[in-house]
Design an enzyme around this catalytic site. Sequence first.
Site, PDB file in Angstrom:
ATOM      1  CD  GLU A  69     -57.087 -24.762 -23.213  1.00 24.75           C
ATOM      2  OE1 GLU A  69     -57.300 -24.385 -22.049  1.00 24.75           O
ATOM      3  OE2 GLU A  69     -55.944 -25.014 -23.646  1.00 24.75           O
ATOM      4  CG  HIS A 109     -57.857 -19.847 -23.406  1.00 19.10           C
ATOM      5  ND1 HIS A 109     -57.847 -21.138 -23.887  1.00 19.10           N
ATOM      6  CD2 HIS A 109     -56.580 -19.546 -23.063  1.00 19.10           C
ATOM      7  CE1 HIS A 109     -56.604 -21.595 -23.830  1.00 19.10           C
ATOM      8  NE2 HIS A 109     -55.816 -20.649 -23.333  1.00 19.10           N
ATOM      9  N   GLY A 112     -50.289 -25.854 -25.786  1.00 19.53           N
ATOM     10  CA  GLY A 112     -50.101 -27.136 -25.114  1.00 19.53           C
ATOM     11  C   GLY A 112     -49.516 -28.229 -25.991  1.00 19.53           C
ATOM     12  CD  GLU A 166     -53.210 -17.983 -25.638  1.00 17.38           C
ATOM     13  OE1 GLU A 166     -52.265 -18.217 -24.896  1.00 17.38           O
ATOM     14  OE2 GLU A 166     -54.369 -18.370 -25.405  1.00 17.38           O
ATOM     15  CG  ASN A 189     -54.952 -20.077 -18.675  1.00 16.51           C
ATOM     16  OD1 ASN A 189     -55.634 -20.359 -17.694  1.00 16.51           O
ATOM     17  ND2 ASN A 189     -55.296 -20.397 -19.911  1.00 16.51           N
ATOM     18  CD1 TRP A 190     -51.109 -21.310 -13.204  1.00 18.28           C
ATOM     19  CD2 TRP A 190     -51.930 -21.824 -11.170  1.00 18.28           C
ATOM     20  NE1 TRP A 190     -50.135 -21.025 -12.267  1.00 18.28           N
ATOM     21  CE2 TRP A 190     -50.603 -21.327 -11.018  1.00 18.28           C
ATOM     22  CE3 TRP A 190     -52.637 -22.199 -10.037  1.00 18.28           C
ATOM     23  CZ2 TRP A 190     -49.993 -21.213  -9.768  1.00 18.28           C
ATOM     24  CZ3 TRP A 190     -52.024 -22.086  -8.788  1.00 18.28           C
ATOM     25  CH2 TRP A 190     -50.709 -21.602  -8.656  1.00 18.28           C
ATOM     26  CE  LYS A 191     -53.781 -23.934 -20.737  1.00 19.62           C
ATOM     27  NZ  LYS A 191     -53.738 -24.415 -22.085  1.00 19.62           N
ATOM     28  N   GLY A 248     -49.441 -21.129 -20.436  1.00 18.08           N
ATOM     29  CA  GLY A 248     -50.246 -22.152 -19.783  1.00 18.08           C
ATOM     30  C   GLY A 248     -49.372 -23.080 -18.958  1.00 18.08           C
ATOM     31  N   GLY A 249     -48.983 -24.209 -19.562  1.00 18.24           N
ATOM     32  CA  GLY A 249     -48.265 -25.264 -18.844  1.00 18.24           C
ATOM     33  C   GLY A 249     -47.064 -24.767 -18.043  1.00 18.24           C
ATOM     34  CB  SER A 284     -45.649 -24.298 -26.926  1.00 19.54           C
ATOM     35  OG  SER A 284     -46.673 -25.279 -27.005  1.00 19.54           O
TER      36      SER A 284
HETATM   37  C1  PEP Z   1     -52.651 -21.024 -22.863  1.00 17.68           C
HETATM   38  O1  PEP Z   1     -53.347 -21.799 -22.251  1.00 17.68           O
HETATM   39  O2  PEP Z   1     -53.065 -19.864 -23.033  1.00 17.68           O
HETATM   40  C2  PEP Z   1     -51.361 -21.466 -23.365  1.00 17.68           C
HETATM   41  C3  PEP Z   1     -50.670 -20.653 -24.121  1.00 17.68           C
HETATM   42  O3  PEP Z   1     -50.951 -22.728 -23.001  1.00 17.68           O
HETATM   43  P1  PEP Z   1     -49.481 -23.361 -23.193  1.00 17.68           P
HETATM   44  O4  PEP Z   1     -48.489 -22.318 -22.739  1.00 17.68           O
HETATM   45  O5  PEP Z   1     -49.476 -24.567 -22.324  1.00 17.68           O
HETATM   46  O6  PEP Z   1     -49.319 -23.662 -24.637  1.00 17.68           O
END
Ligand code: PEP
Length: 249
Positions: free
Chosen positions: A95, A93, A169, A163, A9-11, A230-231, A209
């Site tokens: 966010e 999600h 993050g 999640e 997920n590049w957000k 994500g990251g 993470s």
């Molecule tokens: C996400 O955005 O779904 C996520 C899990 O982010 P990260 O891996 O950066 O924690």
Amino acid sequence: MRRKLAAGNWKMNGTSENLKELKALRDAHPDPKVEMLICPPATLITSAVVTAADHPLQIGGQDNHRAEAGAHTGDIAATMLKDAGASYVLSGHSERRTDHAEVDEQIRRKTKTAHAAGLKVIVCIGETLEEREAANTLDIIAGQLAGSLPDVLTAENTVIAYEPVWAIGTGKVPTTDQIGEVHDFIRSKLVKRYGDGVGKSMRILYGGSVKASNADEIFAVSNVDGALVGGASLKASDFSPIITALENA
Ligand code: PEP
């Protein structure tokens, strides 16, 4: 057998410059043993689909409106994502739940609309730190599952992503026991609501993470069928070892 899924997920990150990461990812995994998915920002979907052409790497959206079309300035319809070449979309999600005050009822409607457009949906659920510390995690998960999932779905068109909000993050990751407890609980709830056929076949991803250094132990947990990342999905050099860990799990 549930086919494992490595989803990125590049957000709200990335411009056309970042398509080189997709190219590097496909070059690094010419014949992946797991399903690979990247959800870039909507502006990149069409070009990402071109970059991923002739490779199993799939491209997804990050959100769709609950309506099929209409007067919703700035929003994206599920049919538009599908038309742009997306095969998946994220729903709920954390966010989106926080930034846009999305609640389970809206997420369920978005999910239904995405299914109707022919998209597979990754429905995201997870507790906050306060909820975990108050020992409410399983109640929150049960409520989000009940409220966010439509009554009619298939194991092919729906994936769950657990999640924990406090792990997204932040670099904080639940223990493998904590992940296993929630994933086993989700599995039991899916079987109870949808029966053995659907409930046992639906994939449950862990997200929060995930990185190369913790992927092996997370993927060894029961009922973890992959990851939503994500990251660490932004750079092929970070995401590729996670894909490899999943292939070897
Ligand atoms: C996400 O955005 O779904 C996520 C899990 O982010 P990260 O891996 O950066 O924690």
